[in-house]
Design a protein around this motif. Structure first.
Motif, PDB file in Angstrom:
ATOM      1  N   PHE A 134       0.913  -1.297   0.162  1.00  8.49           N
ATOM      2  CA  PHE A 134       0.387  -0.334  -0.198  1.00  8.49           C
ATOM      3  C   PHE A 134       1.209   0.641  -0.049  1.00  8.49           C
ATOM      4  O   PHE A 134       0.502   2.582  -0.971  1.00  8.49           O
ATOM      5  CB  PHE A 134      -1.351   0.256   1.021  1.00  8.49           C
ATOM      6  CG  PHE A 134      -1.906  -1.135   1.265  1.00  8.49           C
ATOM      7  CD1 PHE A 134      -3.066  -1.097   0.372  1.00  8.49           C
ATOM      8  CD2 PHE A 134      -1.474  -2.138   2.001  1.00  8.49           C
ATOM      9  CE1 PHE A 134      -3.703  -2.246   0.708  1.00  8.49           C
ATOM     10  CE2 PHE A 134      -2.605  -3.346   2.885  1.00  8.49           C
ATOM     11  CZ  PHE A 134      -3.688  -3.338   1.525  1.00  8.49           C
ATOM     12  N   GLU A 148       0.731   5.662  -3.618  1.00  7.88           N
ATOM     13  CA  GLU A 148      -0.576   5.530  -3.881  1.00  7.88           C
ATOM     14  C   GLU A 148      -1.356   5.974  -2.266  1.00  7.88           C
ATOM     15  O   GLU A 148      -2.319   6.461  -2.735  1.00  7.88           O
ATOM     16  CB  GLU A 148      -1.153   3.903  -4.719  1.00  7.88           C
ATOM     17  CG  GLU A 148      -0.041   3.912  -5.852  1.00  7.88           C
ATOM     18  CD  GLU A 148      -0.729   2.527  -6.408  1.00  7.88           C
ATOM     19  OE1 GLU A 148      -2.473   2.315  -5.934  1.00  7.88           O
ATOM     20  OE2 GLU A 148      -0.129   2.362  -7.229  1.00  7.88           O
ATOM     21  N   HIS A 149      -0.448   4.764  -1.489  1.00  6.47           N
ATOM     22  CA  HIS A 149      -1.652   5.344  -0.206  1.00  6.47           C
ATOM     23  C   HIS A 149      -0.210   5.303   0.862  1.00  6.47           C
ATOM     24  O   HIS A 149       0.694   5.158   0.778  1.00  6.47           O
ATOM     25  CB  HIS A 149      -1.644   4.451   0.721  1.00  6.47           C
ATOM     26  CG  HIS A 149      -3.425   3.927  -0.965  1.00  6.47           C
ATOM     27  ND1 HIS A 149      -2.772   3.136  -1.634  1.00  6.47           N
ATOM     28  CD2 HIS A 149      -4.289   4.237  -0.725  1.00  6.47           C
ATOM     29  CE1 HIS A 149      -3.909   3.454  -2.336  1.00  6.47           C
ATOM     30  NE2 HIS A 149      -5.011   4.035  -1.581  1.00  6.47           N
ATOM     31  N   MET A 174      -6.702   4.956   5.270  1.00  5.18           N
ATOM     32  CA  MET A 174      -5.567   4.746   4.971  1.00  5.18           C
ATOM     33  C   MET A 174      -5.612   5.729   3.702  1.00  5.18           C
ATOM     34  O   MET A 174      -7.492   5.027   2.817  1.00  5.18           O
ATOM     35  CB  MET A 174      -5.710   2.871   3.323  1.00  5.18           C
ATOM     36  CG  MET A 174      -4.438   2.876   2.043  1.00  5.18           C
ATOM     37  SD  MET A 174      -4.798   1.888   2.385  1.00  5.18           S
ATOM     38  CE  MET A 174      -5.926   1.315   1.023  1.00  5.18           C
TER      39      MET A 174
END
Length: 144
Positions: free
Chosen positions: A82, A87-88, A110
């Protein structure tokens, strides 16, 4: 320092372990935060696991990892899935709070690293030992 401030500081370190890019620092955070035999239980496993268990006529099993090595692998894999792709990131969602002495609730999200938009989250209920290390972490994942 007030008890509330201590809980917030501790919760910040808990969230930081999931975002930490340095593998050695991430492992150190796990060892600082968790008791040697600490356990994290994913209380409500993903739908695919529930369906596979139901197909075998089993109730949905809770998923758990126990001990520093397994916890380090769990945190590392979450980071790789993740956070590492960019991206997160994980963030506290509101303030952590004591439910009882030695029992802390922490909501987390998240979020998109680019937009800050929430992509998921959950609630962790953490039982701490006398040294403030996690003995049990029951994690409840919320639908996004």
């Amino acid at each position: 320092m007030s008890e509330t401030m201590k809980i917030q500081e501790w919760a910040g370190r808990y969230v930081a372990q999931w975002n930490e890019p340095d593998p050695d620092r991430r492992a150190a955070l796990v060892r600082e935060l968790w008791a040697g035999d600490g356990v994290q239980v994913l209380v409500d496993p993903p739908q695919a696991i529930r369906e596979a268990a139901a197909g075998l006529a089993f109730p949905a099993p809770p998923l758990e990892v126990r001990g520093h090595e397994a916890l380090e692998a769990r945190v590392r894999r979450a980071y790789e899935m993740f956070v590492a792709p960019g991206e997160h990131v994980f963030a506290a969602a509101g303030e952590a709070f004591a439910l009882l002495p030695g029992l802390v609730a922490l909501r987390w999200s998240m979020v998109s690293a680019r937009t800050g938009e929430r992509a998921g989250g959950g609630l962790d209920v953490l039982a701490l030992d006398a040294d403030g290390r996690i003995r049990t972490d029951h994690q409840f994942i919320e639908a996004s």
